[in-house]
Design a protein around this motif. Structure first.
Motif, short mmCIF file in Angstrom:
data_model
loop_
_atom_site.label_atom_id
_atom_site.label_comp_id
_atom_site.label_asym_id
_atom_site.label_seq_id
_atom_site.Cartn_x
_atom_site.Cartn_y
_atom_site.Cartn_z
N PRO A 1 0.81 -1.22 0.00
CA PRO A 1 0.00 0.00 0.00
C PRO A 1 0.85 1.27 0.00
O PRO A 1 1.92 1.32 0.60
CB PRO A 1 -0.80 -0.13 1.30
N THR A 2 0.34 2.28 -0.65
CA THR A 2 1.00 3.58 -0.69
C THR A 2 0.25 4.62 0.13
O THR A 2 0.73 5.73 0.31
CB THR A 2 1.09 4.08 -2.15
N ARG A 3 -0.94 4.25 0.60
CA ARG A 3 -1.73 5.16 1.41
C ARG A 3 -2.74 4.32 2.21
O ARG A 3 -2.96 3.16 1.92
CB ARG A 3 -2.48 6.16 0.52
N ALA A 4 -3.33 4.95 3.21
CA ALA A 4 -4.32 4.25 4.05
C ALA A 4 -5.68 4.31 3.37
O ALA A 4 -6.56 5.07 3.76
CB ALA A 4 -4.36 4.89 5.43
N TYR B 1 -7.67 -5.92 2.54
CA TYR B 1 -6.26 -6.06 2.88
C TYR B 1 -5.92 -7.52 3.16
O TYR B 1 -6.79 -8.33 3.50
CB TYR B 1 -5.91 -5.22 4.12
N GLU C 1 -4.91 3.27 8.65
CA GLU C 1 -3.67 3.94 9.02
C GLU C 1 -2.76 3.00 9.79
O GLU C 1 -1.53 2.98 9.59
CB GLU C 1 -3.97 5.19 9.86
N TYR D 1 -2.74 -0.31 9.60
CA TYR D 1 -2.24 -1.31 8.66
C TYR D 1 -1.06 -0.77 7.87
O TYR D 1 -0.05 -1.46 7.67
CB TYR D 1 -3.35 -1.73 7.68
N LEU D 2 -1.19 0.46 7.40
CA LEU D 2 -0.13 1.07 6.60
C LEU D 2 1.14 1.22 7.43
O LEU D 2 2.25 0.91 6.96
CB LEU D 2 -0.59 2.43 6.09
N TRP E 1 -0.90 -5.90 2.88
CA TRP E 1 -0.91 -5.48 1.49
C TRP E 1 -2.36 -5.38 1.04
O TRP E 1 -3.24 -6.07 1.56
CB TRP E 1 -0.17 -6.49 0.60
N TRP E 2 -2.58 -4.54 0.03
CA TRP E 2 -3.91 -4.50 -0.57
C TRP E 2 -4.21 -5.80 -1.29
O TRP E 2 -3.32 -6.42 -1.89
CB TRP E 2 -4.00 -3.37 -1.59
#
Length: 508
Positions: free
Chosen positions: A179-182, A188, A215, A217-218, A224-225
């Protein structure tokens, strides 16, 4: 379950449990079959995506539709794992003609499996797996939703290559996106133990989280997504589903066994398929992997290829190139003092002045204006329009048919005007109407008209009248498109006022 992946003997045993008898294929000679799952509706992308012409058929990001781009994603794949067969496309009956037309336009030789009803992704994949095993073969399936965007196809194919290695040893593999963002719009995957090559065991699946949880998780780096892309041997999928969801497995296998071929289309038996429970791949199988030693292992392989699930207009904005102010546009669009906005025009000029985080989408018959942070609510708007019986909820003004298309250009209380285009060799059904009469004026091309017991030709600037209740048919015997204007008049002008007596395309 022990720490090693399913071995070849275990896979063979699973195949027998599933009632399948595929030939053993060595890892060096594996055959890959792309399976494109193209049965969705995409109501969050209204007004461009509608029930009769959903998002996978639309060119949201470039010259290709999402379906065309997905069907070509394994093109040129070269790896020691094996070769790629022709793709299998799983779609609904209402979209089979345009699906075939779009594939032909890109020179894609595919087998189209026509679902008699929507039963979500797990039955769709099961029908495809049964189709792969029909001749006793056993291929690795690369299952891809038709509504994703991939920027770096080479990186995607590299991830598939690693996934195939694990699938050959009996795992059910999914591609996970670091992921690149929450983001709260994706499911997930929590990572389990590493497997030494960048892949991980799947610890568990997590549904779309709340913002605070996303947030966490990130920040943890342990999630990962879930891309929704799966790689699995056909026999392993069937064997696993046989244990986990036997009713779904049996219904789908029976539907395939009793199915029929119709040109490029394969039609599973409708009654058997409709008896299958409706469920997604994640719910039916993936979330239960690792909880029972009878099941195959779940493995997640990293996908760093500019992946996007185009499930909303915000996701489309994310996937497109932007100007210095963060604006993205397609079609005739002008931004002035606007920031972080998206506009898509299908014809008319859109001017966005001094707006921030706005989505504007223009079509022939509808305009969407939304806050970019609330685009998930577009689906609720579509539901409200359906409750009000607004035709724009499900159908575009321009409606595609297997013979061509029509465009409803004007209408009033007792009349409707359509522009009709019939492809060379196309023919409408032999039909009649109980509530309307029709006037046809040929604009270009040549028309062959059946009216009652008559049959005659019309050319440019000639016309014909079809009285109410008279059997009729329109055909294009020429080599150029036939274009005409149809004026309907009567007490009821709905599309359900059609009684068909004969139809080249097998419609009811």
């Amino acid at each position: 379950m022990n720490d090693t992946l399913l071995g070849e003997a275990d896979v063979a045993d699973s195949e027998n449990k599933a009632g399948q008898t595929p030939k053993h294929i060595a890892a060096s000679a594996v055959r890959l079959v792309p399976v494109v799952l193209a049965g969705g509706a995409g109501s969050r992308l209204w007004p461009m995506s509608r029930e009769q012409f959903p998002k996978q058929l639309i060119d949201l990001l470039g010259p290709d539709s999402l379906l065309q781009a997905t069907a070509q994603r394994m093109k040129g794949f070269h790896a020691t794992e094996g070769t790629v067969g022709a793709p299998i496309i799983v779609c609904g009956d209402e979209h089979r003609f345009i699906t075939a037309e779009q594939l032909r336009a890109r020179g894609i030789d595919a087998r189209i499996v026509v679902e008699p009803a929507r039963r979500d992704t797990a039955p769709a994949l099961t029908i495809a797996a049964a189709d792969v095993c029909v001749n006793g073969d056993d291929a690795v399936i690369v299952a891809m939703p038709a509504d994703h965007a991939i920027e770096d196809v080479a990186a995607f194919q590299s991830a598939i290559s690693l996934a195939v290695q694990h699938a050959q040893r009996g795992a059910i593999v999914t591609l996970g996106v670091p992921p690149t963002r929450a983001d709260t719009g994706f499911g997930y995957i929590r990572l389990g133990s590493g497997l030494g090559d960048g892949a991980h065991r799947i610890a568990r699946f997590v549904e779309k989280p709340a913002a605070e949880q996303a947030e966490q998780y990130l920040a943890s780096g342990e999630y990962w997504w879930n891309s929704g892309i799966f790689v699995v041997r056909a026999s392993v999928w069937l064997a696993t589903l046989k244990v986990m969801r036997p009713a779904m497995h049996d219904a789908c296998v029976l539907a395939h066994t009793q199915g029929t071929s119709d040109g490029v289309y394969f039609r599973p038996d409708a009654n058997a398929f409709k008896s299958a429970p409706s469920d997604s791949i994640d719910y039916a199988v993936m979330e239960r992997l690792g909880t029972d030693e009878r099941f195959a292992h779940g493995v997640v392989v990293p996908l760093d290829a500019g992946w996007s699930d185009l499930g909303s207009w915000d996701a489309v904005w994310e996937a497109l190139d932007k100007d210095a102010d963060g604006n993205a546009a397609r079609g005739r669009v002008v931004f002035e003092g606007a920031t972080s906005s998206f506009a898509h025009s299908q014809g008319r000029l859109i001017a966005c002045v001094g707006v921030t985080n706005v989505v504007v989408v223009e079509t022939d018959d509808a305009v969407l204006v939304a806050d970019r942070s609330r685009v998930q609510e577009v689906k609720d708007v579509v539901s409200r329009m359906r409750a009000l019986q607004a035709p724009e909820a499900d159908a575009h003004r321009k409606v595609r048919r297997p013979w061509g298309y029509y465009d409803s250009i004007d209408r009033g209380e007792r009349f409707q005007v359509k522009r009709i285009v019939v492809n060379p060799g196309g023919r409408l059904s032999l039909q009649l109407h109980h509530h309307r009469a029709e006037h046809w004026i040929v604009v270009s091309g040549t028309a062959l008209i059946t009216r009652g017991n008559e049959e005659f030709m019309l050319s440019e600037n000639q016309s014909a009248f079809i009285p109410l209740g008279v059997t009729h048919r329109l055909e294009n015997p020429g080599k150029l498109p036939l274009e005409l204007i149809e004026v309907q008049s009567g007490s009821y002008l709905g599309e359900d006022d059609i009684v068909r007596f004969d139809d080249t395309y097998g419609r009811a």
